[in-house]
Write a protein that holds these residues in place. Structure first.
Motif, PDB file in Angstrom:
ATOM      1  N   PRO A  63       0.663  -1.175   0.051  1.00 32.96           N
ATOM      2  CA  PRO A  63       0.163   0.001   0.163  1.00 32.96           C
ATOM      3  C   PRO A  63       0.699   1.433   0.063  1.00 32.96           C
ATOM      4  N   VAL A  64       1.580   1.401   0.888  1.00 31.50           N
ATOM      5  CA  VAL A  64       2.265   2.943   0.965  1.00 31.50           C
ATOM      6  C   VAL A  64       3.351   2.784  -0.311  1.00 31.50           C
ATOM      7  N   VAL A  65       4.168   1.745  -0.398  1.00 34.37           N
ATOM      8  CA  VAL A  65       5.184   1.783  -1.084  1.00 34.37           C
ATOM      9  C   VAL A  65       4.558   1.982  -2.721  1.00 34.37           C
ATOM     10  N   ARG A  66       3.589   1.584  -3.075  1.00 32.67           N
ATOM     11  CA  ARG A  66       2.735   1.789  -4.233  1.00 32.67           C
ATOM     12  C   ARG A  66       2.596   3.168  -4.561  1.00 32.67           C
ATOM     13  N   THR A  67       2.513   3.952  -3.749  1.00 33.49           N
ATOM     14  CA  THR A  67       2.302   5.568  -3.900  1.00 33.49           C
ATOM     15  C   THR A  67       3.895   6.268  -4.091  1.00 33.49           C
ATOM     16  N   VAL A  68       4.513   5.925  -3.419  1.00 35.20           N
ATOM     17  CA  VAL A  68       5.814   6.635  -3.144  1.00 35.20           C
ATOM     18  C   VAL A  68       7.000   6.114  -4.099  1.00 35.20           C
ATOM     19  N   LEU A  69       6.681   5.037  -4.482  1.00 36.53           N
ATOM     20  CA  LEU A  69       7.788   4.515  -5.547  1.00 36.53           C
ATOM     21  C   LEU A  69       7.886   5.123  -6.785  1.00 36.53           C
ATOM     22  N   ASN A  70       6.722   5.386  -7.134  1.00 36.09           N
ATOM     23  CA  ASN A  70       6.655   6.045  -8.575  1.00 36.09           C
ATOM     24  C   ASN A  70       7.349   7.358  -8.696  1.00 36.09           C
ATOM     25  N   PRO A  71       7.150   8.375  -7.858  1.00 35.42           N
ATOM     26  CA  PRO A  71       7.791   9.556  -7.830  1.00 35.42           C
ATOM     27  C   PRO A  71       9.541   9.431  -7.692  1.00 35.42           C
ATOM     28  N   LEU A  72       9.645   8.458  -6.493  1.00 29.96           N
ATOM     29  CA  LEU A  72      10.979   8.153  -6.221  1.00 29.96           C
ATOM     30  C   LEU A  72      11.858   7.616  -7.474  1.00 29.96           C
ATOM     31  N   ALA A  73      11.292   6.925  -8.396  1.00 34.08           N
ATOM     32  CA  ALA A  73      11.689   6.096  -9.338  1.00 34.08           C
ATOM     33  C   ALA A  73      12.290   7.005 -10.506  1.00 34.08           C
ATOM     34  N   GLY A  74      11.339   8.144 -10.513  1.00 32.34           N
ATOM     35  CA  GLY A  74      11.508   9.165 -11.571  1.00 32.34           C
ATOM     36  C   GLY A  74      12.825  10.069 -10.974  1.00 32.34           C
ATOM     37  N   VAL A 124      -8.674   2.722   6.424  1.00 30.04           N
ATOM     38  CA  VAL A 124      -8.437   4.073   6.020  1.00 30.04           C
ATOM     39  C   VAL A 124      -7.919   5.071   6.952  1.00 30.04           C
ATOM     40  N   ALA A 125      -8.877   5.034   8.311  1.00 27.56           N
ATOM     41  CA  ALA A 125      -8.258   5.651   9.511  1.00 27.56           C
ATOM     42  C   ALA A 125      -7.014   5.492   9.952  1.00 27.56           C
ATOM     43  N   VAL A 126      -6.678   4.229  10.009  1.00 26.77           N
ATOM     44  CA  VAL A 126      -5.397   3.843  10.490  1.00 26.77           C
ATOM     45  C   VAL A 126      -4.241   4.231   9.607  1.00 26.77           C
ATOM     46  N   SER A 127      -4.521   4.214   8.175  1.00 29.18           N
ATOM     47  CA  SER A 127      -3.487   4.479   6.933  1.00 29.18           C
ATOM     48  C   SER A 127      -3.165   6.221   7.320  1.00 29.18           C
ATOM     49  N   LEU A 128      -4.227   6.888   7.913  1.00 30.11           N
ATOM     50  CA  LEU A 128      -4.207   8.119   7.991  1.00 30.11           C
ATOM     51  C   LEU A 128      -3.418   8.724   9.045  1.00 30.11           C
ATOM     52  N   LEU A 129      -3.302   7.827  10.033  1.00 31.37           N
ATOM     53  CA  LEU A 129      -2.420   8.297  11.094  1.00 31.37           C
ATOM     54  C   LEU A 129      -1.176   8.744  10.922  1.00 31.37           C
ATOM     55  N   PRO A 130      -0.268   8.232  10.198  1.00 31.30           N
ATOM     56  CA  PRO A 130       1.300   8.706  10.068  1.00 31.30           C
ATOM     57  C   PRO A 130       1.029   9.831   9.465  1.00 31.30           C
ATOM     58  N   LEU A 131      -0.001  10.198   8.299  1.00 29.38           N
ATOM     59  CA  LEU A 131       0.025  11.516   7.811  1.00 29.38           C
ATOM     60  C   LEU A 131      -0.307  12.703   8.832  1.00 29.38           C
ATOM     61  N   ALA A 133       0.322  12.416  12.196  1.00 26.53           N
ATOM     62  CA  ALA A 133       1.277  12.553  12.936  1.00 26.53           C
ATOM     63  C   ALA A 133       2.285  13.561  12.359  1.00 26.53           C
ATOM     64  N   GLU A 134       2.713  13.181  11.212  1.00 24.87           N
ATOM     65  CA  GLU A 134       3.627  14.179  10.388  1.00 24.87           C
ATOM     66  C   GLU A 134       3.334  15.673  10.202  1.00 24.87           C
ATOM     67  N   LEU A 135       1.881  15.851  10.123  1.00 28.78           N
ATOM     68  CA  LEU A 135       1.451  17.193  10.101  1.00 28.78           C
ATOM     69  C   LEU A 135       1.420  17.810  11.371  1.00 28.78           C
ATOM     70  N   LEU A 136       1.313  16.990  12.400  1.00 34.42           N
ATOM     71  CA  LEU A 136       1.321  17.627  13.571  1.00 34.42           C
ATOM     72  C   LEU A 136       2.797  17.925  14.144  1.00 34.42           C
ATOM     73  N   ARG A 137       3.791  17.119  13.723  1.00 31.43           N
ATOM     74  CA  ARG A 137       5.313  17.260  13.994  1.00 31.43           C
ATOM     75  C   ARG A 137       5.832  18.498  13.351  1.00 31.43           C
ATOM     76  N   SER A 138       5.356  18.738  11.980  1.00 32.44           N
ATOM     77  CA  SER A 138       5.749  19.836  11.310  1.00 32.44           C
ATOM     78  C   SER A 138       5.105  21.169  11.812  1.00 32.44           C
ATOM     79  N   ARG A 139       3.879  21.069  12.436  1.00 29.13           N
ATOM     80  CA  ARG A 139       3.309  22.164  12.716  1.00 29.13           C
ATOM     81  C   ARG A 139       4.039  22.682  14.146  1.00 29.13           C
ATOM     82  N   ARG A 140       4.266  21.793  14.869  1.00 27.05           N
ATOM     83  CA  ARG A 140       5.190  21.977  16.233  1.00 27.05           C
ATOM     84  C   ARG A 140       6.414  22.727  15.869  1.00 27.05           C
TER      85      ARG A 140
END
Length: 149
Positions: A63-74, A124-131, A133-140
């Protein structure tokens, strides 16, 4: 569903690749995110370890790799032809397999939507948790930088 899902999945992956190819290197060089750089390094190691073809096909099924690998391959300059051939092969297997598995499950289990929809909502809810968390970290971090200035 197959007529729409397959071209959509293939076009989305190709679009991600071209975005990474066009802007990925610059984005990686400007970013201070250690996680982003670690992810790019891991992607590069995986592409070298398994080979471009195998890594691109297998990425479709994670699931996550499917989304991330495409731009990273480029961004990592995987040849366009290699990426296109293998993302199409993996994408077709993934989309056709997913649709046919859903059809078989829907045909064999009565009221399957009664069980699947709550499970999908949880996934879906669990998969959005890392996002989140990252938003909270960047805001802090931004708030701390503003307080220190």
């Amino acid at each position: 569903v197959l007529a729409a899902l397959s071209p959509g999945a293939l076009a989305g992956a190709q679009c991600g690749y071209f975005i990474g190819r066009r802007a990925g290197g610059a984005a990686l060089s400007r970013s201070r995110s250690a996680r982003l750089h670690e992810g790019a390094e891991r992607a590069e190691v995986l592409l070298e370890r398994y080979g471009h073809a195998k890594a691109i096909v297998l990425a479709r099924f994670v699931p996550v790799v499917r989304t991330v690998l495409n731009p990273l391959a480029g961004a990592l300059n995987v040849p366009v032809r290699v990426f296109t051939i293998w993302q199409a092969a993996g994408g077709l297997v993934w989309t056709v397999g997913l649709v046919l598995a859903g059809y078989a499950l829907g045909s064999s289990v009565p009221d399957v939507d009664r069980y699947l929809l709550p499970i999908i909502a949880v996934i879906v809810a669990v998969s959005l948790l890392p996002l989140a968390a990252e938003l909270l970290r960047s805001r802090r971090a931004a708030k701390q930088r503003n307080e220190n200035v």
